[in-house]
Structures are given as C-alpha cells and as structure tokens.
Design a protein around this motif. Structure first.
Motif, PDB file in Angstrom:
ATOM      1  N   ASP A 192      34.472  28.248  32.523  1.00 57.90           N
ATOM      2  CA  ASP A 192      35.497  27.449  31.845  1.00 57.90           C
ATOM      3  C   ASP A 192      35.779  26.163  32.595  1.00 57.90           C
ATOM      4  O   ASP A 192      35.949  26.159  33.820  1.00 57.90           O
ATOM      5  CB  ASP A 192      36.792  28.253  31.719  1.00 57.90           C
ATOM      6  N   LEU A 196      34.288  36.126  34.409  1.00 60.47           N
ATOM      7  CA  LEU A 196      35.267  35.916  35.472  1.00 60.47           C
ATOM      8  C   LEU A 196      34.603  35.914  36.839  1.00 60.47           C
ATOM      9  O   LEU A 196      35.026  35.202  37.747  1.00 60.47           O
ATOM     10  CB  LEU A 196      36.355  36.998  35.416  1.00 60.47           C
ATOM     11  N   ARG A 234      32.652  31.413  37.059  1.00 60.49           N
ATOM     12  CA  ARG A 234      33.539  30.609  36.218  1.00 60.49           C
ATOM     13  C   ARG A 234      32.716  29.657  35.349  1.00 60.49           C
ATOM     14  O   ARG A 234      32.008  28.794  35.857  1.00 60.49           O
ATOM     15  CB  ARG A 234      34.521  29.805  37.078  1.00 60.49           C
ATOM     16  N   TYR A 258      40.644  29.634  32.319  1.00 58.73           N
ATOM     17  CA  TYR A 258      40.005  30.630  33.189  1.00 58.73           C
ATOM     18  C   TYR A 258      41.037  31.626  33.715  1.00 58.73           C
ATOM     19  O   TYR A 258      40.809  32.836  33.698  1.00 58.73           O
ATOM     20  CB  TYR A 258      39.312  29.915  34.344  1.00 58.73           C
ATOM     21  N   ARG A 259      42.183  31.117  34.166  1.00 57.72           N
ATOM     22  CA  ARG A 259      43.212  32.006  34.689  1.00 57.72           C
ATOM     23  C   ARG A 259      43.738  32.940  33.597  1.00 57.72           C
ATOM     24  O   ARG A 259      43.995  34.129  33.846  1.00 57.72           O
ATOM     25  CB  ARG A 259      44.379  31.200  35.258  1.00 57.72           C
ATOM     26  N   ASN A 266      40.564  33.242  43.201  1.00 56.96           N
ATOM     27  CA  ASN A 266      41.573  34.030  42.502  1.00 56.96           C
ATOM     28  C   ASN A 266      42.432  34.758  43.527  1.00 56.96           C
ATOM     29  O   ASN A 266      41.911  35.508  44.354  1.00 56.96           O
ATOM     30  CB  ASN A 266      40.915  35.068  41.584  1.00 56.96           C
ATOM     31  N   TYR A 269      34.173  37.268  27.722  1.00 54.14           N
ATOM     32  CA  TYR A 269      34.332  37.289  29.173  1.00 54.14           C
ATOM     33  C   TYR A 269      33.643  38.497  29.804  1.00 54.14           C
ATOM     34  O   TYR A 269      33.195  38.417  30.959  1.00 54.14           O
ATOM     35  CB  TYR A 269      35.819  37.254  29.547  1.00 54.14           C
ATOM     36  N   ALA A 316      31.625  28.485  40.627  1.00 51.67           N
ATOM     37  CA  ALA A 316      31.793  27.735  39.383  1.00 51.67           C
ATOM     38  C   ALA A 316      30.427  27.316  38.849  1.00 51.67           C
ATOM     39  O   ALA A 316      29.646  26.676  39.561  1.00 51.67           O
ATOM     40  CB  ALA A 316      32.676  26.516  39.616  1.00 51.67           C
ATOM     41  N   ALA A 344      31.132  24.384  34.138  1.00 51.02           N
ATOM     42  CA  ALA A 344      32.553  24.267  34.451  1.00 51.02           C
ATOM     43  C   ALA A 344      32.853  23.066  35.331  1.00 51.02           C
ATOM     44  O   ALA A 344      33.998  22.613  35.395  1.00 51.02           O
ATOM     45  CB  ALA A 344      33.038  25.533  35.148  1.00 51.02           C
ATOM     46  N   ASN A 358      35.014  32.874  43.472  1.00 51.29           N
ATOM     47  CA  ASN A 358      34.040  32.953  42.381  1.00 51.29           C
ATOM     48  C   ASN A 358      33.338  31.604  42.234  1.00 51.29           C
ATOM     49  O   ASN A 358      33.985  30.554  42.235  1.00 51.29           O
ATOM     50  CB  ASN A 358      34.739  33.317  41.071  1.00 51.29           C
ATOM     51  N   VAL A 392      45.407  30.791  40.571  1.00 50.61           N
ATOM     52  CA  VAL A 392      44.056  30.239  40.717  1.00 50.61           C
ATOM     53  C   VAL A 392      44.138  28.930  41.485  1.00 50.61           C
ATOM     54  O   VAL A 392      44.940  28.050  41.147  1.00 50.61           O
ATOM     55  CB  VAL A 392      43.408  30.019  39.335  1.00 50.61           C
ATOM     56  N   THR A 420      36.035  28.555  42.783  1.00 53.32           N
ATOM     57  CA  THR A 420      37.438  28.785  42.442  1.00 53.32           C
ATOM     58  C   THR A 420      37.867  30.076  43.117  1.00 53.32           C
ATOM     59  O   THR A 420      37.092  31.027  43.206  1.00 53.32           O
ATOM     60  CB  THR A 420      37.612  28.900  40.921  1.00 53.32           C
TER      61      THR A 420
END
Length: 302
Positions: free
Chosen positions: A281, A276, A279, A287-288, A158, A47, A110, A114, A108, A173, A156
């Motif tokens: 994932d 992070l 993204r 991801y979270r 956060n 990561y 993606a 993802a 963020n 998330v 996404t």
C-alpha cells in the motif's frame, strides 16, 4: 455469487459479532452500503494472499474498485478503529482483557509499488528525523507515508501493544528506522478501551512487558508516573550502573518476563497475511487499517 469456503474467513458466528459495529456506515446521499460481508471478505482475501487489488476474483467479491474504495474510506474515517474499540469494550465488560500488556515492533519490507510516492528529502538532523517519524498514521497520513530506510532497505515498522492473550489493543505504524522507545508514547496513547456503561475509557495497563530496546531511565520514569508496573530487562551497562550505586541504584524489575512472547505470537499471526508481511500500500493509513482489520479478526476468534 457467494464466496467459497476457501475464500471465506468470516463465519456466521464472527459476522454476528461484527455486523452491529458497521450499521451506521453509509454511502452517497446517506444510502446504506450494501454487501458489507462480501466486501469485507474481499478486503481480507486481498491482504491474506497479497494479490493486487485488480486481481480480486470478481465472481466472489464483485468489482475490485468497490472493495478498494470501501476499505480506503473506512481507513480514512476511522471505521476500523471504531470496530476494534467496540469489540475490546465488549471484552472488557466481561473482564475478558488481561491488562498485563506486552509491546514490541516488527519490520516489514516495502514493495516497490508502495515506495513510488513523493517523500520528504532525507535530513541528517536527528531532531528533524525524530519529529517526522513521530507522526502517527492514526492522526492522518504522515509526511513520509511511514516508509523509512533501515538495514533492510525501504521498510515500515509495526508497533503493537497486546493484552495478556496476544490480542492487539493498539497499533502504530512508523518508518522502519524509528527506535522502539521513541514510538512507545504513541503506542500507549493509542490504547483506549471504551466502557459500555458510564465511565471514562480505560487507557492504562496494569503492567508493561517489553524487551531491552525499551529499557531507559525516561521510559521507566514515564511509566511510573502513570502507575504502570514495569517489566523490562536491563541492558548490561544499566545493570552495572545500578550495582555501582548500591542501595541508591534501586532494584531490578520483577515479573513474568517469559510472557513477553505473546506479542511475538501476535506478529506471527499478522505476517500470515502476505499483504501485511510485505507492504504494497502506498498510504500508511490504508496499510495500518489492514493491520487493524487483522486485529479485529483476532478479537473475533476470542
């Protein structure tokens, strides 16, 4: 082979704090997992650098499949959340948590790796959009994998609640288009710091610092019911309405609004991990959980 200094983030002191939180983790047939430290270093390295899982250096971290499966399993069974809870409980037992909590969110982008997953069809109904978006990743994999469409494309968001020193207490998330105020209830509900001795977990901050995105009559009323002091600046229209009502309009919030920058500093540290900041994932819970791992490192740093 052990990891080199450049690849290693867990010092001996940090590992001494982290290791006891992982003693109950087991593999197949109840056999204890091996090489916890090496595997976690591999997860962190992936990561931090943002490389594909398959590109993890085998000589440093072992087979990439083992590193991925361990992280995926711990994301699903809540291991990372349990570790974070234990670290915050230890800090709270020595009054090491500043309960003047700041909240905010960051978007963020993606990556295409993802987003090639099945997601619900776009629904123009506001009620339907809100019901889908308010499914937190902490309760399982949400329907749309917490990927939504905003100005930046597929994104996404956060959401963080951090203590007065900028260390995350709760992380949620959601899809990128979700309004901050809509996720606040989920975020505050995720704050749960256990007691090392008898007593219920602490779930209520002394004060909540936030920006104008959280400024609404409903938010203020909900916080007042819970006994949380509100430090949220009003929008221009809200200021005008309050002044128009005179004495019945109440007073503006008072407090240390300049302290809201601690949550921005938290996001700055979060986005130093390239995996992070973007993204990659497919699953929101995976991801979270990586964001929770970054929070764990923040607490280990003190």
């Amino acid at each position: 082979m052990t990891t080199s200094g450049r690849m290693r983030l867990l010092t001996d002191e940090r590992w001494a704090l982290l290791a006891p939180c992982l003693t109950r983790s087991t593999g197949k047939a109840g056999r204890p997992f091996a090489d916890h430290r090496r595997i976690i270093e591999g997860i962190i390295y992936r990561y931090r650098t943002g490389i594909p899982w398959r590109d993890l250096p085998r000589e440093a971290f072992g087979p990439w499949q083992t590193v991925w499966k361990r992280h995926r399993r711990w994301a699903a069974d809540g291991t990372w959340d349990t570790v974070l809870a234990q670290l915050t409980a230890k800090a709270d037992s020595i009054n090491g948590i500043d309960w003047t909590v700041s909240v905010d969110s960051t978007i963020n982008r993606a990556h295409q790796h993802a987003t090639n997953t099945a997601r619900p069809e776009t629904d123009t109904s506001a009620a339907t959009r809100r019901s889908k978006s308010e499914t937190p990743a902490t309760g399982g994999e949400p329907a749309g994998h917490a990927i939504g469409r905003s100005r930046g494309g597929l994104t996404t968001k956060n959401h963080h609640a951090v203590d007065g020193n900028g260390r995350p207490l709760a992380l949620v998330v959601t899809p990128g288009q979700v309004h901050d105020a809509h996720a606040l209830t989920l975020l505050l509900g995720d704050i749960r710091v256990p007691r090392l001795g008898p007593g219920r977990p602490r779930t209520t901050p002394e004060a909540l610092l936030a920006d104008k995105a959280y400024s609404s009559k409903q938010v203020r009323a909900d916080l007042a019911v819970r006994g949380i002091r509100t430090v949220i600046p009003e929008r221009a229209d809200q200021q005008a309405n309050r002044k128009r009502k005179g004495r019945s309009g109440g007073r503006p919030d008072s407090g240390h609004r300049e302290r809201r920058n601690v949550v921005e500093r938290s996001f700055s540290l979060l986005k130093q991990w390239r995996g992070l900041a973007t993204r990659y994932d497919k699953l929101a819970i995976v991801y979270r959980s990586a964001a929770v791992l970054a929070a764990i490192i923040a607490w280990l740093r003190g």
